[in-house]
Design a protein around this motif. Structure first.
Motif, PDB file in Angstrom:
ATOM      1  N   ALA A 163       0.812  -1.216   0.000  1.00 29.24           N
ATOM      2  CA  ALA A 163       0.000   0.000   0.000  1.00 29.24           C
ATOM      3  C   ALA A 163       0.845   1.266   0.000  1.00 29.24           C
ATOM      4  CB  ALA A 163      -0.914  -0.002   1.230  1.00 29.24           C
ATOM      5  N   LEU A 220      -1.132   7.738   5.753  1.00 31.28           N
ATOM      6  CA  LEU A 220      -2.019   6.585   5.911  1.00 31.28           C
ATOM      7  C   LEU A 220      -2.969   6.806   7.088  1.00 31.28           C
ATOM      8  CD1 LEU A 220      -2.582   3.634   4.908  1.00 31.28           C
ATOM      9  CD2 LEU A 220      -0.971   2.867   6.675  1.00 31.28           C
ATOM     10  N   TYR A 224      -5.514   5.874  10.124  1.00 27.48           N
ATOM     11  CA  TYR A 224      -5.476   4.773  11.097  1.00 27.48           C
ATOM     12  C   TYR A 224      -6.450   3.667  10.709  1.00 27.48           C
ATOM     13  CZ  TYR A 224      -5.277   2.200  15.454  1.00 27.48           C
ATOM     14  OH  TYR A 224      -5.105   1.198  16.380  1.00 27.48           O
ATOM     15  N   GLU A 225      -7.601   4.040  10.200  1.00 32.58           N
ATOM     16  CA  GLU A 225      -8.609   3.039   9.809  1.00 32.58           C
ATOM     17  C   GLU A 225      -8.070   2.131   8.708  1.00 32.58           C
ATOM     18  OE1 GLU A 225      -9.104   6.291   9.994  1.00 32.58           O
ATOM     19  OE2 GLU A 225     -10.352   6.380  11.817  1.00 32.58           O
ATOM     20  N   ASN A 226      -7.348   2.708   7.738  1.00 35.61           N
ATOM     21  CA  ASN A 226      -6.758   1.902   6.658  1.00 35.61           C
ATOM     22  C   ASN A 226      -5.635   1.019   7.196  1.00 35.61           C
ATOM     23  OD1 ASN A 226      -8.462   3.126   4.851  1.00 35.61           O
ATOM     24  ND2 ASN A 226      -6.975   4.646   4.173  1.00 35.61           N
ATOM     25  N   PHE A 227      -4.854   1.563   8.108  1.00 33.42           N
ATOM     26  CA  PHE A 227      -3.786   0.801   8.763  1.00 33.42           C
ATOM     27  C   PHE A 227      -4.368  -0.419   9.455  1.00 33.42           C
ATOM     28  CE2 PHE A 227      -1.418   0.344  12.892  1.00 33.42           C
ATOM     29  CZ  PHE A 227      -0.236  -0.190  12.391  1.00 33.42           C
ATOM     30  N   ASP A 228      -5.433  -0.218  10.201  1.00 33.54           N
ATOM     31  CA  ASP A 228      -6.078  -1.313  10.932  1.00 33.54           C
ATOM     32  C   ASP A 228      -6.577  -2.393   9.971  1.00 33.54           C
ATOM     33  OD1 ASP A 228      -7.207  -2.316  13.534  1.00 33.54           O
ATOM     34  OD2 ASP A 228      -9.066  -2.144  12.393  1.00 33.54           O
ATOM     35  N   GLU A 229      -7.140  -1.991   8.862  1.00 35.01           N
ATOM     36  CA  GLU A 229      -7.647  -2.947   7.865  1.00 35.01           C
ATOM     37  C   GLU A 229      -6.500  -3.759   7.246  1.00 35.01           C
ATOM     38  OE1 GLU A 229     -10.050  -2.851   3.592  1.00 35.01           O
ATOM     39  OE2 GLU A 229     -10.002  -1.054   4.860  1.00 35.01           O
ATOM     40  N   ILE A 230      -5.400  -3.081   6.931  1.00 39.54           N
ATOM     41  CA  ILE A 230      -4.240  -3.751   6.309  1.00 39.54           C
ATOM     42  C   ILE A 230      -3.624  -4.767   7.256  1.00 39.54           C
ATOM     43  CG2 ILE A 230      -1.864  -3.377   5.503  1.00 39.54           C
ATOM     44  CD1 ILE A 230      -2.851  -0.665   4.376  1.00 39.54           C
ATOM     45  N   GLN A 247      -5.663  -7.909   7.581  1.00 39.04           N
ATOM     46  CA  GLN A 247      -5.510  -8.730   6.387  1.00 39.04           C
ATOM     47  C   GLN A 247      -4.191  -9.502   6.449  1.00 39.04           C
ATOM     48  OE1 GLN A 247      -7.457  -9.465   3.632  1.00 39.04           O
ATOM     49  NE2 GLN A 247      -5.762 -10.871   3.220  1.00 39.04           N
TER      50      GLN A 247
END
Length: 294
Positions: A135, A272, A274-280, A283
């Motif tokens: 990402a 980045l 935080y919400e996207n970090f948590d999702e990555i 995964q």
């Protein structure tokens, strides 16, 4: 320097040299070293060449056969042939899985902390770093190695002097923010520098060496290596947030309830959320599980 001044020895270097003399350094097999050189050469690589190299180390070969039959790579039929396993996993993933397999069995002496926790943390950090790198447009192979190797210096210090490392753990009080300062107080160096010194000896890419060296203070890394340092820091923090400690330290309760300023600064470095970090990172956790690595 005047004639009366004596240059202080590099503590990390001295410890590495002493462990090497005692044959107590982690093992980096010839087959894996040759694999690194082959993949770094930039030449067109034939699958048969990879298979021949991996076959030189039965442990790596058996490990890759195990990996190819996990949920991440399985196509419903059991694979027992190394050539088919290498083909299905793919050149770059073979390299990374080989490093992860080797890491799980590379240590010779038992440390004074949970080896199971330590290894699980390292493997998960590697998968998180790789997923984040996709990402954040950082080399995924280098990122994986940064995550995998960032704490290997903890093991080196613990093997150098078990009693001293127990003292470090007492001073740290299981708080990751206190770990490096406690190591410096007791040993005169800290695990990030020890990790980097070993990786330098193993001739790892400079991006990996410097990313690992600065993962506790990524803002201090020189500009060419800041991305790798911040990424390694984020991978470690992610493993803690996913409830996988390293056997020695973890996040404080305060930083579990609310992201630390340093974590937010690292996310800001990459732009980045935080919400996207948590999702990555979630995964990445699933991917590591599917590959049978954690």
């Amino acid at each position: 320097m005047s004639a009366t001044e004596v240059k202080k020895p590099n503590v990390s270097k001295v410890i590495i040299e002493r462990l090497q003399a005692l044959d107590d350094l982690p093992h980096f097999p010839d087959a894996l070293m040759k694999l690194e050189r082959l993949l770094a050469s930039g030449e067109d690589i034939h699958i048969n060449d990879l298979v021949k190299l991996i076959a030189q180390d039965p442990r790596l070969a058996a490990g890759l056969i195990g990996v190819v039959n996990t949920a991440k790579y399985s196509m419903g039929t059991k694979v027992t042939d190394l050539s088919e396993a290498v083909t299905r996993i793919g050149t770059q993933d073979v390299r990374l899985m080989a490093h992860a397999i080797n890491y799980k069995s590379t240590f010779k002496s038992k440390p004074p902390f949970s080896e199971k926790h330590f290894l699980r943390h390292a493997i998960l950090s590697a998968f998180v770093a790789q997923e984040l790198a996709k990402a954040l447009h950082v080399n995924t192979g280098e990122a994986f190695l940064c995550g995998l190797m960032h704490d290997i210096g903890i093991y080196l210090l613990a093997v150098e002097d078990r009693d001293k490392y127990l003292q470090v753990m007492k001073l740290t009080e299981y708080d990751i923010d206190r770990l490096a300062p406690s190591e410096v107080e007791v040993f005169g160096t800290h695990h990030a520098m020890m990790s980097a010194r070993l990786l330098q000896q193993w001739k790892f890419p400079q991006e990996v060496v410097m990313g690992v060296a600065n993962h506790h203070s990524p803002h201090k890394a020189t500009e060419p290596f800041q991305a790798h340092a911040y990424l390694t820091y984020l991978a470690e923090q992610a493993a803690f947030l996913l409830d996988v400690d390293n056997g020695v330290a973890d996040l404080s309760e305060a930083h579990r309830e609310e992201p630390s300023e340093s974590l937010l600064a690292a996310l800001e470095f990459f732009g980045l959320a935080y919400e996207n970090f948590d999702e990555i990172i979630r995964q990445a956790f699933d991917t590591a599980q599917d590959a049978g690595m954690i």
